[in-house]
Design a protein around this motif. Structure first.
Motif, PDB file in Angstrom:
ATOM      1  N   GLU A   1       0.828  -1.210   0.000  1.00 24.43           N
ATOM      2  CA  GLU A   1       0.000   0.000   0.000  1.00 24.43           C
ATOM      3  C   GLU A   1       0.859   1.256   0.000  1.00 24.43           C
ATOM      4  O   GLU A   1       0.512   2.257  -0.643  1.00 24.43           O
ATOM      5  CB  GLU A   1      -0.935  -0.015   1.210  1.00 24.43           C
ATOM      6  CG  GLU A   1      -2.035  -1.062   1.095  1.00 24.43           C
ATOM      7  CD  GLU A   1      -2.906  -1.150   2.337  1.00 24.43           C
ATOM      8  OE1 GLU A   1      -2.466  -0.651   3.407  1.00 24.43           O
ATOM      9  OE2 GLU A   1      -4.009  -1.717   2.246  1.00 24.43           O
ATOM     10  N   ALA A   2       2.004   1.229   0.686  1.00 30.38           N
ATOM     11  CA  ALA A   2       2.899   2.390   0.700  1.00 30.38           C
ATOM     12  C   ALA A   2       3.481   2.637  -0.691  1.00 30.38           C
ATOM     13  O   ALA A   2       3.579   3.778  -1.153  1.00 30.38           O
ATOM     14  CB  ALA A   2       4.010   2.173   1.717  1.00 30.38           C
ATOM     15  N   ILE A   3       3.867   1.565  -1.375  1.00 32.84           N
ATOM     16  CA  ILE A   3       4.430   1.694  -2.718  1.00 32.84           C
ATOM     17  C   ILE A   3       3.379   2.238  -3.685  1.00 32.84           C
ATOM     18  O   ILE A   3       3.647   3.138  -4.494  1.00 32.84           O
ATOM     19  CB  ILE A   3       4.971   0.335  -3.211  1.00 32.84           C
ATOM     20  CG1 ILE A   3       6.193  -0.080  -2.385  1.00 32.84           C
ATOM     21  CG2 ILE A   3       5.328   0.396  -4.691  1.00 32.84           C
ATOM     22  CD1 ILE A   3       6.680  -1.484  -2.677  1.00 32.84           C
ATOM     23  N   LEU A   4       2.160   1.708  -3.618  1.00 33.89           N
ATOM     24  CA  LEU A   4       1.094   2.151  -4.520  1.00 33.89           C
ATOM     25  C   LEU A   4       0.742   3.615  -4.280  1.00 33.89           C
ATOM     26  O   LEU A   4       0.509   4.377  -5.220  1.00 33.89           O
ATOM     27  CB  LEU A   4      -0.148   1.276  -4.335  1.00 33.89           C
ATOM     28  CG  LEU A   4      -0.044  -0.170  -4.836  1.00 33.89           C
ATOM     29  CD1 LEU A   4      -1.304  -0.941  -4.480  1.00 33.89           C
ATOM     30  CD2 LEU A   4       0.195  -0.212  -6.337  1.00 33.89           C
ATOM     31  N   ALA A   5       0.701   4.022  -3.007  1.00 38.08           N
ATOM     32  CA  ALA A   5       0.376   5.408  -2.697  1.00 38.08           C
ATOM     33  C   ALA A   5       1.458   6.343  -3.214  1.00 38.08           C
ATOM     34  O   ALA A   5       1.168   7.415  -3.757  1.00 38.08           O
ATOM     35  CB  ALA A   5       0.208   5.577  -1.190  1.00 38.08           C
TER      36      ALA A   5
ATOM     37  N   ALA B   1       3.523   5.759  -5.733  1.00 43.22           N
ATOM     38  CA  ALA B   1       3.532   5.743  -7.198  1.00 43.22           C
ATOM     39  C   ALA B   1       2.265   6.361  -7.788  1.00 43.22           C
ATOM     40  O   ALA B   1       2.230   6.671  -8.981  1.00 43.22           O
ATOM     41  CB  ALA B   1       3.670   4.309  -7.695  1.00 43.22           C
ATOM     42  N   GLN B   2       1.244   6.529  -6.959  1.00 43.70           N
ATOM     43  CA  GLN B   2      -0.056   7.003  -7.436  1.00 43.70           C
ATOM     44  C   GLN B   2      -0.546   6.140  -8.599  1.00 43.70           C
ATOM     45  O   GLN B   2      -1.069   6.631  -9.604  1.00 43.70           O
ATOM     46  CB  GLN B   2       0.027   8.477  -7.842  1.00 43.70           C
ATOM     47  CG  GLN B   2       0.403   9.401  -6.698  1.00 43.70           C
ATOM     48  CD  GLN B   2       0.445  10.866  -7.084  1.00 43.70           C
ATOM     49  OE1 GLN B   2       0.183  11.224  -8.226  1.00 43.70           O
ATOM     50  NE2 GLN B   2       0.767  11.719  -6.139  1.00 43.70           N
ATOM     51  N   ALA B   3      -0.362   4.861  -8.439  1.00 45.53           N
ATOM     52  CA  ALA B   3      -0.716   3.915  -9.496  1.00 45.53           C
ATOM     53  C   ALA B   3      -2.209   3.637  -9.503  1.00 45.53           C
ATOM     54  O   ALA B   3      -2.875   3.662  -8.472  1.00 45.53           O
ATOM     55  CB  ALA B   3       0.048   2.611  -9.298  1.00 45.53           C
TER      56      ALA B   3
END
Length: 240
Positions: A168-172, A174-176
């Motif tokens: 979830e931290a990576i996705l947030a 990256a704004q993916a």
């Protein structure tokens, strides 16, 4: 990541070896710490005669380590550079067809000693020591430094947030855009870009596409250009 009886549990990846440098770097980037579980205070193992008995965890660790050292003996020779697994392909060819089951059989282990490692080996190799390759887990042994302590460190720590927290931290960051339940049917390399088509008719274009797809799913996707022969044979045969 979920909870069961008030405890955090993982449905996929869970533990982190100290040498997982890239993952630890990402944890540091997002300020996510790691936790170490309390030492095991009791082990129950098969006795070899159809029964079960409690064993001292220290004794289990010591003896299972000795069995693993015997199992992976000579791996220093054919995996002198663990991150370059085919560096000694000439030596690997001699054992390429040896399964974990065959290697265990060759050691002449007692039923109790065998019980200490066979479940773990089958789990790590995908559930069946008859088809799990000796070479595959021998590389793990090599990557862990050829020692029982290095092998045991595979389950040394886990993210305090669970793996879900890291994802979830990576996705947030990256704004993916995440699309669940979207079946990919076609991947076409058009030279300067890659086109992806889905079952509902949607199309996506990007400069590059990274695919993390199980082997058994490859056959459901049309690739252009087609998969290489080795990949085509693998998906046609399938993985049990």
């Amino acid at each position: 990541t979920d909870t069961f009886l008030g405890q955090q549990v993982e449905f996929g990846a869970q533990w982190l070896h100290p040498d997982y440098k890239l993952v630890h770097r990402e944890l540091s980037r997002y300020g996510i710490g790691t936790v170490t579980d309390a030492p095991t205070d009791r082990c129950i193992y098969p006795t070899g005669d159809g029964g079960y008995a409690a064993m001292d965890p220290a004794d289990v660790g010591r003896r299972s380590g000795e069995v693993l050292q015997s199992l992976f003996a000579a791996s220093e020779e054919y995996y002198p550079r663990p991150h370059e697994p085919l560096h000694r392909a000439d030596l690997l060819r001699r054992i390429a067809d040896v399964s974990l089951r065959e290697r265990l059989d060759s050691l002449g282990l007692s039923a109790s000693d065998r019980s200490l490692v066979v479940g773990m080996l089958e789990n790590y190799s995908g559930g069946d020591a008859n088809t799990g390759a000796l070479t595959s887990l021998a590389q793990w042994w090599a990557l862990c430094g050829f020692t029982p302590d290095g092998w045991a460190a595979q389950s040394a720590a886990r993210p305090e947030t669970g793996m879900r927290g890291l994802v979830e931290a990576i996705l947030a960051d990256a704004q993916a855009e995440v699309r669940m339940g979207t079946t990919v049917t076609e991947v076409v390399d058009e030279g300067s870009s890659v086109l992806v088509r889905t079952a509902n008719g949607a199309e996506f274009t990007a400069p590059a596409v990274v695919m993390a797809v199980p082997v058994n799913v490859w056959r459901t996707i049309r690739f252009e250009p087609e998969l290489s022969q080795a990949y085509a044979e693998a998906t046609a045969e399938g993985v049990g």
